[in-house]
Motif scaffolding. Structure first.
Motif, mmCIF file in Angstrom:
data_model
loop_
_atom_site.group_PDB
_atom_site.id
_atom_site.type_symbol
_atom_site.label_atom_id
_atom_site.label_comp_id
_atom_site.label_asym_id
_atom_site.label_seq_id
_atom_site.Cartn_x
_atom_site.Cartn_y
_atom_site.Cartn_z
ATOM 1 N N ARG A 1 20.847 24.404 -35.009
ATOM 2 C CA ARG A 1 21.790 23.376 -34.602
ATOM 3 C C ARG A 1 22.054 22.357 -35.706
ATOM 4 N N PHE B 1 26.295 27.604 -36.094
ATOM 5 C CA PHE B 1 26.750 27.447 -34.718
ATOM 6 C C PHE B 1 27.321 28.735 -34.140
ATOM 7 N N ARG B 2 27.198 29.846 -34.857
ATOM 8 C CA ARG B 2 27.761 31.118 -34.390
ATOM 9 C C ARG B 2 26.687 32.198 -34.400
ATOM 10 N N PHE B 3 27.010 33.321 -33.796
ATOM 11 C CA PHE B 3 26.167 34.525 -33.806
ATOM 12 C C PHE B 3 24.776 34.267 -33.212
ATOM 13 N N HIS B 4 24.700 33.385 -32.205
ATOM 14 C CA HIS B 4 23.400 33.103 -31.607
ATOM 15 C C HIS B 4 22.812 34.336 -30.914
ATOM 16 N N GLN B 5 23.700 35.225 -30.444
ATOM 17 C CA GLN B 5 23.213 36.413 -29.744
ATOM 18 C C GLN B 5 22.442 37.346 -30.673
ATOM 19 N N GLU C 1 23.661 21.062 -39.109
ATOM 20 C CA GLU C 1 24.861 21.418 -39.852
ATOM 21 C C GLU C 1 24.499 22.018 -41.190
ATOM 22 N N LEU D 1 22.887 33.748 -41.702
ATOM 23 C CA LEU D 1 23.537 33.274 -40.481
ATOM 24 C C LEU D 1 23.099 31.852 -40.150
ATOM 25 N N ARG E 1 20.563 36.153 -33.172
ATOM 26 C CA ARG E 1 19.408 35.412 -33.678
ATOM 27 C C ARG E 1 18.488 35.040 -32.516
ATOM 28 N N HIS F 1 26.397 30.013 -41.008
ATOM 29 C CA HIS F 1 27.044 29.979 -39.686
ATOM 30 C C HIS F 1 26.060 29.483 -38.637
#
Length: 363
Positions: A334, A127-131, A336, A121, A133, A125
């Motif tokens: 954060r 910038f996604r699935f922060h919840q 890239e 992740l 991680r 990804h």
């Protein structure tokens, strides 16, 4: 030796345990000597990750605690094999040591799977699935893994695990041929404890490799380095766990008599000994998956080197900045293109040649 009731007699098979007296002590001592300090160091760095609010540290700490619990049981197993497979302690201690031996495999597989998904992740990804991680999410997943495996291990408390063979040896956690209740738990181990997690783990590392290949900003030597580390991780994982689980299924399917049990005993127990190397490999895998470990090791190395070379100088100060673990731990989400490795910093201040008037060059 203690009284053994008729129900606790294992009169079906008497098997030559020579492998336990030759190879097992060497491996147990090696894992003790190397694995204990390595996992203590790994636990420290896992703690630094947790302190920096990095969810990866939660998985690393749990993985290391599981390994340390197993390592603490090795002196009992070492005494057992050196006494020609004659368990000198009670049935309860046999069950606890056996659960630490077998359940450590699946707890380790579970947390290694979590680490691989977390890295996937972060790389594929960012910038996604922060919840998913977060430290809170990682703590919840860790509780689920521990509860699942402890419940699976509880089945062994319903059966006697110290039995007596024809040589009057009190053997621990060994039933030959395999019993009916063991077949059910073994199928659960293979499917839920190994096959499903390994599919997730390989999918995650395959995703990491694809993300690295698609990246146009990464140099070829960096890509090759990341690929070697990911492939090494998967190879170590397979070497430690795959042979044991293949033979576990073979025993489940075809071990119906004593002759088959005797024929497969040595290779099966060799594969079981291979799983012990997981306790040594886990700290290595930690270095593979954590970007901050190399920075922490560099700080420790620089501090020691600086103390040895600069302790004679009055009023000397550290000449290298210590980046915030919290900042370095969370900034990767954060980026890239998060990196799997970072270069070590140069060691210590370099003293200027005499007569130049310089005070030294900072690292």
């Amino acid at each position: 030796m203690g009284n053994i009731t008729v129900d606790n007699l294992s009169s079906n098979c008497t098997i030559d345990h020579t492998i336990h007296q030759t190879l097992a002590p060497v491996i147990y001592v090696l894992v003790l000597v190397v694995g204990f300090p390595a996992n203590c160091l790994s636990l420290y760095y896992g703690y630094l990750q947790v302190k920096a609010k990095n969810e990866l540290g939660v998985y690393l700490c749990n993985l290391t605690v599981a390994d340390l619990l197993y390592i603490c049981s090795l002196p009992f197993w070492l005494q057992y094999v050196l006494q020609h497979d004659d368990w000198p302690h009670g049935d309860l201690s046999c069950k606890i040591c056996g659960i630490l031996l077998y359940e450590n495999i699946y707890i380790s597989v579970g947390f290694l799977c979590c680490i691989s998904i977390d890295r996937y992740l972060a790389v594929a990804h960012p910038f996604r699935f922060h919840q998913f991680r977060t430290v809170k999410a990682a703590a919840g997943v860790s509780v689920v893994i521990w509860v699942k495996e402890l419940l699976a291990g509880a089945v062994f408390f319903r059966n006697s695990e110290v039995v007596e063979d024809k040589d009057r040896h009190r053997v621990c956690f060994e039933h030959y041929p395999i019993e009916a209740w063991q077949r059910k738990i073994n199928y659960y181990r293979f499917s839920v404890g190994f096959l499903f997690p390994i599919c997730l783990l390989f999918f995650s590392y395959w995703g990491i490799l694809r993300a690295v290949q698609r990246s146009h900003g990464t140099q070829k030597n960096r890509k090759d380095q990341i690929q070697r580390l990911v492939l090494s991780t998967m190879i170590i994982f397979l070497a430690c766990f795959l042979p044991y689980h293949v033979l576990l299924v073979v025993r489940n399917l075809w071990e119906v008599n004593c002759e088959f049990a005797k024929g497969i005993f040595n290779i099966y127990h060799f594969s079981l000994l291979l799983t012990s190397f997981n306790c040594v490999a886990d700290p290595v895998l930690y270095c593979f998956v954590s970007e901050n470990t190399h920075k922490d090791l560099a700080r420790l190395r620089n501090s020691c080197f600086g103390f040895l070379t600069c302790s004679g100088k009055t009023g000397s100060k550290e000449s290298y900045p210590l980046s915030s673990p919290e900042a370095s731990g969370k900034n990767e989400a954060r980026r890239e293109e998060p990196e799997l490795l970072t270069k070590l910093r140069p060691p210590c201040p370099v003293a200027s040649p005499p007569g130049t008037g310089g005070t030294g060059q900072e690292c």
